[in-house]
Design a protein around this motif. Structure first.
Motif, mmCIF file in Angstrom:
data_model
loop_
_atom_site.group_PDB
_atom_site.id
_atom_site.type_symbol
_atom_site.label_atom_id
_atom_site.label_comp_id
_atom_site.label_asym_id
_atom_site.label_seq_id
_atom_site.Cartn_x
_atom_site.Cartn_y
_atom_site.Cartn_z
ATOM 1 N N ASP A 184 5.371 -33.873 -32.242
ATOM 2 C CA ASP A 184 5.538 -33.525 -33.649
ATOM 3 C C ASP A 184 5.919 -32.048 -33.810
ATOM 4 O O ASP A 184 6.075 -31.310 -32.825
ATOM 5 C CB ASP A 184 4.283 -33.888 -34.453
ATOM 6 N N LYS A 185 6.059 -31.615 -35.043
ATOM 7 C CA LYS A 185 6.503 -30.257 -35.319
ATOM 8 C C LYS A 185 5.520 -29.207 -34.836
ATOM 9 O O LYS A 185 5.881 -28.053 -34.619
ATOM 10 C CB LYS A 185 6.767 -30.089 -36.814
ATOM 11 N N ARG B 269 12.826 -48.853 -38.802
ATOM 12 C CA ARG B 269 13.000 -47.838 -39.838
ATOM 13 C C ARG B 269 11.659 -47.129 -40.062
ATOM 14 O O ARG B 269 10.593 -47.729 -39.921
ATOM 15 C CB ARG B 269 13.489 -48.464 -41.151
ATOM 16 N N TRP C 13 9.206 -44.509 -42.471
ATOM 17 C CA TRP C 13 8.982 -44.045 -43.836
ATOM 18 C C TRP C 13 8.990 -42.526 -43.874
ATOM 19 O O TRP C 13 8.157 -41.869 -43.259
ATOM 20 C CB TRP C 13 7.662 -44.585 -44.366
ATOM 21 N N ASP C 14 9.946 -41.941 -44.607
ATOM 22 C CA ASP C 14 10.088 -40.477 -44.636
ATOM 23 C C ASP C 14 9.466 -39.855 -45.877
ATOM 24 O O ASP C 14 9.663 -38.665 -46.145
ATOM 25 C CB ASP C 14 11.560 -40.075 -44.501
ATOM 26 N N ASN D 171 13.998 -44.636 -43.171
ATOM 27 C CA ASN D 171 14.995 -43.807 -42.506
ATOM 28 C C ASN D 171 15.215 -44.282 -41.076
ATOM 29 O O ASN D 171 14.261 -44.663 -40.390
ATOM 30 C CB ASN D 171 14.504 -42.353 -42.513
ATOM 31 N N ASP E 231 16.005 -42.376 -38.668
ATOM 32 C CA ASP E 231 15.644 -41.269 -37.787
ATOM 33 C C ASP E 231 14.122 -41.133 -37.696
ATOM 34 O O ASP E 231 13.464 -40.761 -38.672
ATOM 35 C CB ASP E 231 16.262 -39.975 -38.333
ATOM 36 N N ASN F 285 12.469 -38.890 -36.318
ATOM 37 C CA ASN F 285 12.067 -37.497 -36.502
ATOM 38 C C ASN F 285 11.870 -37.133 -37.972
ATOM 39 O O ASN F 285 11.306 -36.080 -38.282
ATOM 40 C CB ASN F 285 13.107 -36.564 -35.874
ATOM 41 N N LYS F 286 12.313 -37.991 -38.870
ATOM 42 C CA LYS F 286 12.145 -37.740 -40.301
ATOM 43 C C LYS F 286 10.889 -38.426 -40.857
ATOM 44 O O LYS F 286 10.614 -38.344 -42.061
ATOM 45 C CB LYS F 286 13.369 -38.244 -41.067
ATOM 46 N N VAL F 287 10.126 -39.091 -40.006
ATOM 47 C CA VAL F 287 8.958 -39.835 -40.474
ATOM 48 C C VAL F 287 7.948 -38.890 -41.116
ATOM 49 O O VAL F 287 7.766 -37.750 -40.683
ATOM 50 C CB VAL F 287 8.319 -40.632 -39.310
ATOM 51 N N ALA F 288 7.307 -39.358 -42.195
ATOM 52 C CA ALA F 288 6.377 -38.523 -42.960
ATOM 53 C C ALA F 288 4.946 -39.014 -42.761
ATOM 54 O O ALA F 288 4.695 -40.210 -42.577
ATOM 55 C CB ALA F 288 6.728 -38.562 -44.445
#
Length: 380
Positions: free
Chosen positions: A196-197, A253, A255-256, A261, A263, A265-268
């Motif tokens: 993660d970030k 897919r 959930w962003d 999404n 991607d 990496n865009k998951v929220a």
């Protein structure tokens, strides 16, 4: 016009989700001693964690006559007069089949007839010392009742109590009707292990909710929801895919926060302070309950109420203090989850794991310590 109608439908759905009460639920909780006692065993399998239940008929939210238990680290040996006998052995995963009230455990054996794990990693990314702990699984009715189980590739990195780390995420695929200990299963590396970030690792497979009519979901949309956990704060993320293409990873897919999404990496994050194993179950009133060990490891079993399989989720509602099972100060509790296929109408049977920071010191003193305990969450 069609796009406007769809947008309006989405707005109405969002408003409905927001309007639901996510803070209160009428319930009571009590011990389930008959279930806890079922796992007090003296020969063969006598302990394990990572407990998930998978109904063989694929119907997830009703009591099942036949289902599969899957465990991660498991103890095989003999206990006599409450004394652990020499020759016990730990394997990294095991299974059991329950039919009615009868439960039969299974694990593998090597050429020397020693106990070994049921599932052993063997994928292109696997290294020699890797082993499997198991995530959630389900029987996929859209793929000829194939059994899917997430396998976490784990590697020891030191001799300390928590000297291990997850290094990869895989999917295990077992044809319908294959008897345990399973052989000839397929396994494949997935792209669902991530950093993660904040530089912390995460992985999908902590829980699965099959939201289909065939699985018995009350408000089916035809998708399988897969929950992931990452970071020290145990944040939860969500993916979904149609069951017919479950093992087509490019069809997943994520959930962003506003939409699904492609991607990952865009998951929220949809909530936090959950555990690495958890469950999501529907309530009769259209809401959902997320069950987990608060913060991953601790004495509290928590619940959050959700408006949908992706939330929003309300605050932690504390269900149970597990400290009554802490015979030693070194005991730890973790990974609570519900088992709808074992639950009577109007309630959820919940398990949690018990372990010790001084495992091989405490185990001879308390040879039955390392087994799941159960409680019942009853809705008023």
């Amino acid at each position: 016009m069609k796009r406007m109608i769809l947008t309006l439908t989405g707005i109405l759905l969002f408003c409905h989700m927001q309007a639901q009460d996510l803070t209160q639920l009428h319930f009571k909780v009590e011990e389930a001693p008959e279930w806890s006692a079922l796992f007090i065993r003296n020969n063969g399998w006598f302990g394990g964690d990572g407990i998930y239940t998978i109904p063989f008929n694929g119907v997830e939210n009703k009591p099942a006559d036949s289902l599969l238990f899957i465990f991660s680290d498991s103890m095989i040996g003999t206990i006599s007069n409450d004394s652990l006998q020499p020759g016990f052995r730990m394997v990294h995963n095991s299974v059991a089949i329950m039919k009615g009230k009868n439960i039969d455990f299974a694990w593998g054996h090597n050429e020397q007839d020693e106990s070994v794990s049921v599932f052993e990693p063997n994928t292109p990314r696997t290294e020699k010392t890797d082993y499997y702990w198991l995530g959630d699984g389900f029987v996929n009715q859209e793929q000829h009742n194939t059994l899917y189980i997430f396998g976490y590739r784990v590697r020891n990195v030191s001799e300390e109590a928590f000297g291990f780390r997850e290094v990869g995420n895989t999917l295990i695929k077992i044809p319908a009707g294959t008897p345990p200990p399973f052989t000839g299963y397929e396994q494949m590396d997935t792209p669902f292990f991530f950093t993660d970030k904040g530089g912390q690792i995460g992985s999908f497979g902590a829980g699965i909710f099959v939201n289909t009519a065939k699985a018995g979901a009350p408000a089916p949309d035809g998708y399988v929801y897969i929950y992931g956990v990452h970071g020290m704060d145990k944040q939860m993320v969500v993916a979904r895919v149609k069951p017919a293409v479950f093992d087509h990873f490019n069809q997943w897919r994520f959930w962003d926060g506003t939409k699904w999404n492609k991607d990952m990496n865009k998951v929220a994050d949809v909530t936090s302070k959950v555990s690495n194993e958890l469950s999501l179950s529907p309530l009769p009133d259209g809401r959902y309950v997320l069950i987990f060990q608060e913060g991953g490891m601790g004495m509290t079993i928590g619940m959050r109420i959700g408006a949908s399989p992706i939330g929003p989720f309300g605050p932690v509602i504390r269900l149970w203090d597990c400290s009554r099972d802490a015979e030693e100060k070194t005991y730890v509790m973790y990974n609570a989850k519900a088992h709808p296929a074992l639950s009577a109408p109007g309630e959820l049977l919940i398990s949690y794991n018990v372990n010790s920071l001084e495992f091989f010191t405490d185990l001879p003193k308390h040879p039955h310590l390392y087994r799941p305990r159960f409680i019942k969450l009853k809705f008023n």
